[in-house]
Design a protein around this motif. Sequence first.
Motif, PDB file in Angstrom:
ATOM      1  N   THR A 158       0.882  -1.218   0.064  1.00 27.27           N
ATOM      2  CA  THR A 158       0.165   0.051  -0.081  1.00 27.27           C
ATOM      3  C   THR A 158       0.819   1.200  -0.009  1.00 27.27           C
ATOM      4  O   THR A 158       2.002   1.200   0.264  1.00 27.27           O
ATOM      5  CB  THR A 158      -1.063   0.078   1.197  1.00 27.27           C
ATOM      6  OG1 THR A 158      -1.939   1.164   1.201  1.00 27.27           O
ATOM      7  CG2 THR A 158      -0.177   0.153   2.629  1.00 27.27           C
ATOM      8  N   ARG A 160       1.226   5.577   1.093  1.00 25.91           N
ATOM      9  CA  ARG A 160       0.678   6.533   1.700  1.00 25.91           C
ATOM     10  C   ARG A 160       1.249   7.901   1.217  1.00 25.91           C
ATOM     11  O   ARG A 160       2.356   8.551   1.642  1.00 25.91           O
ATOM     12  CB  ARG A 160       1.231   6.245   3.367  1.00 25.91           C
ATOM     13  CG  ARG A 160       0.928   7.563   4.512  1.00 25.91           C
ATOM     14  CD  ARG A 160      -0.335   7.319   5.174  1.00 25.91           C
ATOM     15  NE  ARG A 160      -1.577   7.659   4.175  1.00 25.91           N
ATOM     16  CZ  ARG A 160      -2.691   7.620   4.743  1.00 25.91           C
ATOM     17  NH1 ARG A 160      -3.099   7.164   5.922  1.00 25.91           N
ATOM     18  NH2 ARG A 160      -3.767   8.179   3.707  1.00 25.91           N
ATOM     19  N   ARG A 195      -1.734   5.181  10.918  1.00 21.62           N
ATOM     20  CA  ARG A 195      -2.992   4.810  10.587  1.00 21.62           C
ATOM     21  C   ARG A 195      -3.170   3.961   9.344  1.00 21.62           C
ATOM     22  O   ARG A 195      -4.373   3.244   9.440  1.00 21.62           O
ATOM     23  CB  ARG A 195      -3.912   6.345  10.200  1.00 21.62           C
ATOM     24  CG  ARG A 195      -4.206   7.047  11.540  1.00 21.62           C
ATOM     25  CD  ARG A 195      -5.162   8.054  11.293  1.00 21.62           C
ATOM     26  NE  ARG A 195      -4.745   8.951  10.368  1.00 21.62           N
ATOM     27  CZ  ARG A 195      -3.970  10.306  10.381  1.00 21.62           C
ATOM     28  NH1 ARG A 195      -3.659  10.537  11.567  1.00 21.62           N
ATOM     29  NH2 ARG A 195      -3.632  11.135   9.591  1.00 21.62           N
ATOM     30  N   ARG A 196      -2.339   4.069   8.710  1.00 24.70           N
ATOM     31  CA  ARG A 196      -2.203   3.133   7.469  1.00 24.70           C
ATOM     32  C   ARG A 196      -2.244   1.616   7.928  1.00 24.70           C
ATOM     33  O   ARG A 196      -2.885   0.755   7.291  1.00 24.70           O
ATOM     34  CB  ARG A 196      -1.299   3.236   6.269  1.00 24.70           C
ATOM     35  CG  ARG A 196      -0.925   2.511   5.180  1.00 24.70           C
ATOM     36  CD  ARG A 196      -2.446   2.349   4.383  1.00 24.70           C
ATOM     37  NE  ARG A 196      -2.935   3.641   3.623  1.00 24.70           N
ATOM     38  CZ  ARG A 196      -3.755   4.006   2.790  1.00 24.70           C
ATOM     39  NH1 ARG A 196      -4.793   3.321   2.983  1.00 24.70           N
ATOM     40  NH2 ARG A 196      -3.799   5.137   2.191  1.00 24.70           N
ATOM     41  N   LYS A 198      -3.044   0.371  10.763  1.00 25.19           N
ATOM     42  CA  LYS A 198      -4.330  -0.149  11.154  1.00 25.19           C
ATOM     43  C   LYS A 198      -5.534  -0.418  10.192  1.00 25.19           C
ATOM     44  O   LYS A 198      -6.292  -1.095  10.388  1.00 25.19           O
ATOM     45  CB  LYS A 198      -4.850   0.924  12.173  1.00 25.19           C
ATOM     46  CG  LYS A 198      -3.724   0.993  13.574  1.00 25.19           C
ATOM     47  CD  LYS A 198      -4.363   2.040  14.622  1.00 25.19           C
ATOM     48  CE  LYS A 198      -3.396   1.986  15.750  1.00 25.19           C
ATOM     49  NZ  LYS A 198      -3.972   3.180  16.804  1.00 25.19           N
ATOM     50  N   ASP A 199      -5.389   0.689   9.319  1.00 21.39           N
ATOM     51  CA  ASP A 199      -6.427   0.326   7.957  1.00 21.39           C
ATOM     52  C   ASP A 199      -6.224  -0.903   7.362  1.00 21.39           C
ATOM     53  O   ASP A 199      -7.193  -1.393   6.910  1.00 21.39           O
ATOM     54  CB  ASP A 199      -6.147   1.288   6.868  1.00 21.39           C
ATOM     55  CG  ASP A 199      -6.707   2.883   7.466  1.00 21.39           C
ATOM     56  OD1 ASP A 199      -7.407   2.934   8.478  1.00 21.39           O
ATOM     57  OD2 ASP A 199      -6.246   4.109   6.885  1.00 21.39           O
ATOM     58  N   LYS A 200      -4.989  -1.436   7.138  1.00 17.80           N
ATOM     59  CA  LYS A 200      -4.587  -2.825   6.664  1.00 17.80           C
ATOM     60  C   LYS A 200      -4.971  -3.764   7.489  1.00 17.80           C
ATOM     61  O   LYS A 200      -4.453  -5.164   7.049  1.00 17.80           O
ATOM     62  CB  LYS A 200      -3.204  -2.682   6.124  1.00 17.80           C
ATOM     63  CG  LYS A 200      -3.130  -1.561   4.837  1.00 17.80           C
ATOM     64  CD  LYS A 200      -4.090  -2.063   3.748  1.00 17.80           C
ATOM     65  CE  LYS A 200      -4.251  -1.201   2.587  1.00 17.80           C
ATOM     66  NZ  LYS A 200      -4.813  -1.708   1.382  1.00 17.80           N
ATOM     67  N   SER A 202      -7.411  -5.577   8.297  1.00 16.60           N
ATOM     68  CA  SER A 202      -8.406  -6.593   7.780  1.00 16.60           C
ATOM     69  C   SER A 202      -7.677  -7.325   6.749  1.00 16.60           C
ATOM     70  O   SER A 202      -8.013  -8.554   6.463  1.00 16.60           O
ATOM     71  CB  SER A 202      -9.544  -6.072   7.040  1.00 16.60           C
ATOM     72  OG  SER A 202      -9.260  -4.966   6.048  1.00 16.60           O
TER      73      SER A 202
END
Length: 287
Positions: A158, A160, A195-196, A198-200, A202
């Motif tokens: 990903t 950022r 934050r990224r 934590k976003d990932k 899942s």
Amino acid sequence: MNNIDPTIYFLEKLEAVWEKYEQLEHLRAVIAPVFWEKVRETIETEAATTQSLKLPVLFFLLDRRDIEALQSLDQFLGYLRKSSDKRHQKEISQLASRLQKRIGYRHAVGALFEMEILTCLLENNPEGSVELYPQIRNRNFPEASIILGGKTVYFEATIRSQSEEQERDWEIGFSSSPVVFHYGDPQGDARRIIRRIKDKQSQQVARALNILCIGLPDFSTDTLILKSKVTSAFEEEPQLTGLLVFRGGQSSFLPEEKFINPSPHPDSQLSEEEWQTILDWFGFSSD
């Protein structure tokens, strides 16, 4: 560009992009020539009238990458084309669609970073040991998995990115290489990276080894601040085996910082030798 006709400017870049495209066998096989006529029409009708011209991802790919890096990505497309896995045939169709979309800078760079991570995994592992886009029951699937020392390691890629100003600068193509803005907020930049992570969450596969690769195309952060925050993130997410950070360069993303979870979940542990193998794949230093 103040004194340059924007239409002429973009049409000249289109010619340079086309020359690179002609050298890439697998890319030519999945992108029809008529696509380039549509790009030309976009430039001729919009370049002089809009300040947020969105060109396709493929334009960014060819405009921003040197030919050596592009040949590596072209091999990745070839791997998908030649694969007998029906899912890979579906993926190449989806990837071709992503490359042709007229979308913004953030999505474009994200597609490029994902391709670079997958290309690196394919280049450094024998055929059959890498699975692209593995299907995980009841989960959003990661980008890839590899077999290492009898263990399955999952990789998620990903980016950022930073600001709307930087995104707009890339979209209108005013520079021939990335412009890095430093806004002097290392704390804020580090928080956005966390934050990224934590976003990932899942995307992580339960009771498995998970490595998150983050590409930073357009901003910098203080390493010590980031390290302290990543340590806290590992405590909250023991399922995350490690974090690899890459810095966007003119032709590709370069390895910048590695973070290994010091106390991962028992099912998320790699030996020092296995970790070094992965770090070597991506070009991280051994110190």
